[in-house]
Design a protein around this motif. Structure first.
Motif, mmCIF file in Angstrom:
data_model
loop_
_atom_site.group_PDB
_atom_site.id
_atom_site.type_symbol
_atom_site.label_atom_id
_atom_site.label_comp_id
_atom_site.label_asym_id
_atom_site.label_seq_id
_atom_site.Cartn_x
_atom_site.Cartn_y
_atom_site.Cartn_z
ATOM 1 N N ASN A 137 -28.364 5.691 -24.448
ATOM 2 C CA ASN A 137 -28.298 4.564 -25.333
ATOM 3 C C ASN A 137 -26.833 3.879 -25.426
ATOM 4 O O ASN A 137 -26.927 2.768 -26.192
ATOM 5 C CB ASN A 137 -29.213 4.572 -26.449
ATOM 6 N N GLY A 138 -26.135 4.607 -25.170
ATOM 7 C CA GLY A 138 -24.675 4.175 -25.325
ATOM 8 C C GLY A 138 -24.017 4.247 -26.726
ATOM 9 O O GLY A 138 -23.263 3.702 -27.037
ATOM 10 N N LEU A 139 -24.648 5.224 -27.675
ATOM 11 C CA LEU A 139 -24.217 5.403 -28.914
ATOM 12 C C LEU A 139 -23.165 6.320 -29.150
ATOM 13 O O LEU A 139 -22.561 6.677 -30.368
ATOM 14 C CB LEU A 139 -25.513 5.652 -29.742
ATOM 15 N N VAL A 140 -23.026 7.283 -28.089
ATOM 16 C CA VAL A 140 -21.951 8.237 -28.136
ATOM 17 C C VAL A 140 -20.870 8.099 -27.142
ATOM 18 O O VAL A 140 -21.073 7.445 -25.973
ATOM 19 C CB VAL A 140 -22.572 9.613 -28.016
ATOM 20 N N SER A 141 -19.404 7.983 -27.675
ATOM 21 C CA SER A 141 -18.387 7.822 -26.723
ATOM 22 C C SER A 141 -18.019 9.014 -26.075
ATOM 23 O O SER A 141 -17.113 9.723 -26.334
ATOM 24 C CB SER A 141 -17.123 7.366 -27.410
ATOM 25 N N GLN A 142 -18.858 9.596 -25.132
ATOM 26 C CA GLN A 142 -18.407 10.712 -24.384
ATOM 27 C C GLN A 142 -17.302 10.822 -23.641
ATOM 28 O O GLN A 142 -16.396 11.930 -23.681
ATOM 29 C CB GLN A 142 -19.612 10.913 -23.182
ATOM 30 N N ALA A 143 -16.857 9.705 -22.932
ATOM 31 C CA ALA A 143 -15.545 9.759 -22.344
ATOM 32 C C ALA A 143 -14.477 9.963 -23.209
ATOM 33 O O ALA A 143 -13.405 10.609 -22.611
ATOM 34 C CB ALA A 143 -15.543 8.500 -21.362
ATOM 35 N N ALA A 144 -14.470 9.317 -24.361
ATOM 36 C CA ALA A 144 -13.406 9.621 -25.190
ATOM 37 C C ALA A 144 -13.122 10.959 -25.949
ATOM 38 O O ALA A 144 -12.095 11.553 -26.199
ATOM 39 C CB ALA A 144 -13.323 8.772 -26.610
#
Length: 339
Positions: A298-305
């Motif tokens: 759902n886009g709530l975690v900034s995995q790429a960062a």
């Protein structure tokens, strides 16, 4: 197959090993794709883990693809999966009460037995969670984030409460991210100005505090001198844990994610007058893994960062020792194992 073996403290070697046996009933073989390097792995390499026998294949933050299944397993070959590395007995009091994360005879991959810094492992199929909708790199970060999500769930959060996370390594950042998702007003406390700047500028946490002589006063002023409804400790430091008791609000909770070998003491009058709740949080359950995966989708975690460093299975024998000491800019290092 290739595997990275920690022969003894300070010595890693890329070795050839036989493939594991074919999976039995209820088991599945998984071709490992990515491995997150955890603080536990650094401690094993440095000889700081108290309950470990060498040599050991490390690695418990894992993603992979189902390669073969045993009888009674419904997973299709080729299914991308997140691996829950906590293998429980299934019959002790904790397991019977739905808490396999604190099983009395738990076996954690890469600690009590060989882990996933290898090309293939065999696992109980119940520890494999389909990772549809996630990249396999991101799937390898679910486990460490689930530890933070579990700690937040243990606190029984109520939206709008003030929360403080002390120690913002990967586990603390996971707790902070899922405390924010739960609707808490999150402040962060750490010794590292660099990590605090990362949390503020990249992850969007505006209430950041560097530990110093006036840190407690600044934190209390931030809460109108009421303290925090929930304090999460992720420092791994006994003195920091003890200091955290004074930051908990009356009626609040203190969640210890860290594990230390020391005894922890606190002032009983302060503890009682606040009617404080003291909570231990260990590992995570499937509920937490699923919550993390849903939040990622759902886009709530900034995995790429969070995935700041990458290496290969062959190069980890050089990179891991360096990262154990040179942590500038390091949040989470990911090992690429296979295509």
């Amino acid at each position: 197959m290739k595997a990275v073996l920690c022969l003894e403290p300070g010595k890693l070697e890329l070795v050839d090993r036989p493939l594991p046996p074919e999976p039995g009933p209820g088991e599945a073989a998984v071709d490992i794709r990515h491995v997150g390097i955890c603080g536990t792995d650094y401690h094993i390499f440095e000889g700081k883990h108290p309950f470990l026998a060498y040599p050991r294949v490390m690695g418990h933050e894992l993603s992979g693809v189902v390669a073969a299944v045993g009888e009674g397993v419904g997973l299709a070959i080729g299914t991308p999966v997140v691996i829950n590395p906590y293998i429980s007995c299934g019959h002790c009091i904790a397991c019977r009460n739905g808490k396999p994360n604190c099983c009395m005879s738990i076996n954690v991959l890469g600690v009590h037995g060989d882990g996933g810094m290898a090309e293939r492992i065999v696992m109980p199929a119940g520890n494999l969670y389909p990772a549809g909708g996630l990249s396999l790199r991101d799937a390898a970060m679910v486990e460490f984030l689930a530890i933070g999500a579990h700690a937040v769930r243990r606190s029984r959060p109520e939206p709008g409460q003030r929360a403080l996370v002390v120690g913002i390594g990967p586990i603390g950042l996971g707790a902070a991210i899922f405390a924010r998702i739960a609707g808490l007003e999150v402040a962060l406390l750490d010794t590292s100005a660099e990590r605090l700047a990362f949390a503020r500028d990249t992850l969007g946490f505006q209430a950041v505090f560097e530990i110093g002589t006036d840190a407690e006063a600044r934190l209390m002023a931030h809460t109108d001198n009421e303290g925090f409804s929930v304090v999460f400790d992720a420092t791994g430091n006994a003195k920091a844990i003890e200091a955290g008791f004074t930051l908990v609000a009356h009626g609040g909770s203190y969640v210890l994610i860290s594990v230390v070998k020391d005894r922890i003491s606190f002032a009983d009058p302060e503890f009682h007058k606040r009617e404080m709740t003291l909570i231990g949080s260990r590992n995570a359950t499937r509920t937490d893994f699923e919550h993390v995966m849903t939040s990622m989708r759902n886009g709530l975690v900034s995995q790429a960062a969070l995935a700041t460093h990458r290496t290969s299975l062959a190069n980890v024998v050089e990179d891991l020792p360096r990262w154990a000491h040179q942590k500038e800019g390091l949040i989470k290092a990911i090992i690429d194992v296979g295509a």
